[in-house]
Design an enzyme around this catalytic site. Structure first.
Site, PDB file in Angstrom:
ATOM      1  N   HIS A 186      -3.085   6.876   4.066  1.00 29.62           N
ATOM      2  CA  HIS A 186      -1.965   5.978   4.398  1.00 29.62           C
ATOM      3  C   HIS A 186      -0.595   6.528   4.006  1.00 29.62           C
ATOM      4  O   HIS A 186       0.303   5.773   3.626  1.00 29.62           O
ATOM      5  CB  HIS A 186      -2.182   4.590   3.753  1.00 29.62           C
ATOM      6  CG  HIS A 186      -1.587   3.486   4.585  1.00 29.62           C
ATOM      7  ND1 HIS A 186      -1.456   2.182   4.129  1.00 29.62           N
ATOM      8  CD2 HIS A 186      -1.079   3.494   5.837  1.00 29.62           C
ATOM      9  CE1 HIS A 186      -0.896   1.446   5.064  1.00 29.62           C
ATOM     10  NE2 HIS A 186      -0.661   2.217   6.108  1.00 29.62           N
ATOM     11  N   CYS A 206       0.793  -1.233   0.000  1.00 34.88           N
ATOM     12  CA  CYS A 206       0.000   0.000   0.000  1.00 34.88           C
ATOM     13  C   CYS A 206       0.827   1.285   0.000  1.00 34.88           C
ATOM     14  O   CYS A 206       0.708   2.109  -0.907  1.00 34.88           O
ATOM     15  CB  CYS A 206      -0.897   0.038   1.229  1.00 34.88           C
ATOM     16  SG  CYS A 206      -2.042  -1.332   1.327  1.00 34.88           S
TER      17      CYS A 206
END
Ligand SMILES: *[C@@H]1O[C@H](CO)[C@@H](O)[C@H](O)[C@H]1NC(C)=O
Ligand SMILES: *[C@@H]1O[C@H](CO)[C@@H](O)[C@H](O)[C@H]1NC(C)=O
Ligand SMILES: *[C@@H]1O[C@H](CO)[C@@H](O)[C@H](O)[C@H]1NC(C)=O
Ligand SMILES: *[C@@H]1O[C@H](CO)[C@@H](O)[C@H](O)[C@H]1NC(C)=O
Ligand SMILES: *[C@@H]1O[C@H](CO)[C@@H](O)[C@H](O)[C@H]1NC(C)=O
Length: 516
Positions: free
Chosen positions: A123, A72
């Site tokens: 994130h 990610c």
């Protein structure tokens, strides 16, 4: 008086020209899916139906030699910075902290006069408020800040305590969305962004970054989306298929809204996954590719992706030109007619490759060099890059992998009869079953520990079945030398440690910045 009038006429003509110039720049919509497996889009495998994604893709340009990063944060960092991780210090694992001195693609698009909006998963850090999307080039945000959470409550635990809400706008925590399923919630928000933009009749074009939570774990989905997949016995696969269904419907809704609002004709619409599927518990499949999310095998990084929208001149084509997630930065800023001053990019502008079919400006991808990853084995070649270090590089058709390469299995999608699958050496996987790996078999580990370099011709052998490293020592050395050259340009990797002050209980029971 006359001259004053003339000046006014002249100035207003000038400003009209500026406005029409601005209007000719496209809206930019970037949709990122999370942990979406290679096999799990309709045009790669037919177990999970994705009619909206398929239709959209076939109206534009499908990218079939397109790479992201294996997890990610690395992919998101490269999308936002246009830089390889070795140049941001983020080369080790999932270090969610994009340095503040690096301009984001949103900064540059905003600077070019766009309105910019972020929806979904961020994130990329939030220890200080300045790390959040609304300080990194986005006018508005509706997002969760970390990597995963509950799809309905939008909460996540902190070291076993809580759970605590992780959902906010630029104004603060968003408390009233409990019970609204993530895929529907983010789609609705994205559509509202479009509606507000259209209603404001602004001269400025729009940049929307919609980073869905779907289809990352936890495997949660409303029954209605799972229902078409009742026949799949594997529970995780079944839930995951339902989650993909919701994602597909969301993208369909978003596209319809763009059309209804008359924005589609002036839009470039990009769809991409952030990394390969998690086929060990995440319900995804990367078949027929090797490996999974988190690995440097093709299953970790070779991405589902396409470009559509009224501003794309080609339709129904498959591009086999080499492309990488870091390329979106200059491509998008180019479309926005922005300025790349103050950037140090590893990406290339791919617009003419996508839109006109010219050859890719890129021949090399540094997939990564992670010197902090525990080493594996001994250097296989003296006087060049140490093959015990985890790294991978692509040059032309060839890919070299070194070090601890991660899980290297070919795992078929559960519930699909093996005979119906395309792929070589089907016997190799017929013994393994979902969630386990035959590398756990006695003896296999020992063999793997010795070996730390692999070479593949990805064009001829996309599934990485035929290691050429013993046959082509000269090419191995040349590619190792390239890794040394890249390593010489690296900044030191940093490691983000858990900070007790980040405990949401100290901040009103919500996740958010803790160092302000
Ligand atoms: C949550 O509250 C905001 C305003 O504070 C409102 O705009 C939004 O529609 C609400 N959402 C839900 C799901 O009720
Ligand atoms: C798509 O739109 C339909 C009709 O408005 C709605 O019922 C559905 O929940 C939407 N789906 C998503 C994923 O937003
Ligand atoms: C880049 O140029 C723009 C004008 O196009 C200017 O507003 C901006 O401050 C410059 N940024 C940097 C980092 O130099
Ligand atoms: C590298 O050099 C060392 C020391 O000279 C030697 O022991 C080792 O066998 C060499 N390794 C290879 C792969 O040639
Ligand atoms: C990469 O460069 C670093 C210094 O930046 C050095 O410590 C390390 O040994 C190099 N690694 C390899 C595998 O060459």
């Amino acid at each position: 008086m006359f001259w004053q009038l003339l000046l006014i006429v002249f100035l207003s003509v000038l400003s009209l020209r500026v406005v029409s110039g601005a209007e000719s720049r496209p809206n930019l919509i970037f949709v990122l899916a999370d942990d979406y497996g290679y096999y799990d889009i309709g045009y790669h495998g037919d177990q999970i139906k994705t009619p909206h994604l398929d239709k959209l893709c076939s109206s534009g340009v499908r990218l079939e030699n397109y790479y992201v990063q294996p997890i990610c944060v690395p992919t998101r960092s490269q999308l936002m910075s246009g830089m390889y991780q070795i140049h941001t210090g983020m080369q080790h694992s999932n270090q969610a902290l994009l340095p503040l001195n690096i301009p984001t693609v949103a900064d540059k698009i905003k600077e070019a006069g766009y309105s910019t909006h972020m929806v979904g998963k961020w994130h990329l850090g939030f220890r200080r408020k300045e790390h959040m999307p609304c300080y990194r080039g986005f006018d508005t945000m509706f997002c969760f800040l970390d990597g995963h959470e509950n799809y309905d409550s939008h909460m996540r635990a902190w070291h076993g305590k809580g759970p605590y809400l992780d959902l906010r706008t630029e104004k603060g925590p968003a408390f009233n969305y409990s019970g609204v399923y993530s895929a529907n919630m983010y789609t609705e928000r994205a559509i509202n962004v479009l509606k507000e933009h259209a209603a404001a009749k602004k001269d400025t074009p729009l940049f929307l970054y919609l980073a869905y939570q779907s289809v990352h774990t936890p495997l949660q989905v409303p029954k209605k989306y799972e229902r078409p997949y009742r026949h799949i016995k594997d529970k995780r696969r079944r839930s995951y298929a339902g989650m993909v269904n919701a994602l597909d419907e969301g993208v369909g809704n978003l596209t319809k809204a763009l059309k209804d609002l008359n924005m589609w004709d002036n839009t470039v619409f990009i769809f991409s996954t952030d990394n390969g599927g998690n086929n060990h518990g995440g319900g995804a499949s990367n078949w027929p590719l090797r490996g999974k999310k988190g690995t440097l095998w093709e299953g970790g990084m070779r991405a589902n992706g396409f470009v559509a929208g009224g501003r794309v001149e080609r339709s129904g084509v498959i591009s086999k030109e080499l492309m990488h997630v870091s390329d979106w930065f200059p491509t998008l800023v180019g479309l926005a007619k922005g300025n790349l001053n103050g950037t140090k990019l590893d990406g290339h502008d791919q617009w003419s490759t996508i839109n006109k079919g010219t050859s890719s400006p890129r021949n090399v991808i540094l997939h990564n060099i992670d010197i902090l990853r525990p080493r594996l084995g001994k250097p296989a070649v003296n006087g060049t890059f140490d093959t015990s270090v985890r790294a991978a590089i692509r040059i032309g058709d060839y890919k070299l992998i070194t070090g601890d390469c991660g899980d290297d299995q070919w795992i078929p999608p559960p519930g699909v009869p093996i005979e119906s699958l395309n792929g070589e050496n089907q016997h190799r996987f017929s013994q393994s079953h979902f969630g386990t790996s035959s590398s756990d078999a006695p003896g296999a580990r020992g063999l793997r520990e010795e070996k730390n370099v692999w070479l593949f011709n990805i064009r001829k052998d996309p599934n990485e079945r035929h290691d050429l490293s013993a046959k082509e020592p000269a090419r191995v050395r040349a590619m190792l030398d390239q890794l040394v050259a890249f390593n010489n340009t690296a900044v030191p990797p940093f490691v983000v440690k858990s900070d007790p002050r980040s405990n949401p209980a100290l901040h009103g029971n919500v996740w958010g910045p803790w160092l302000d």
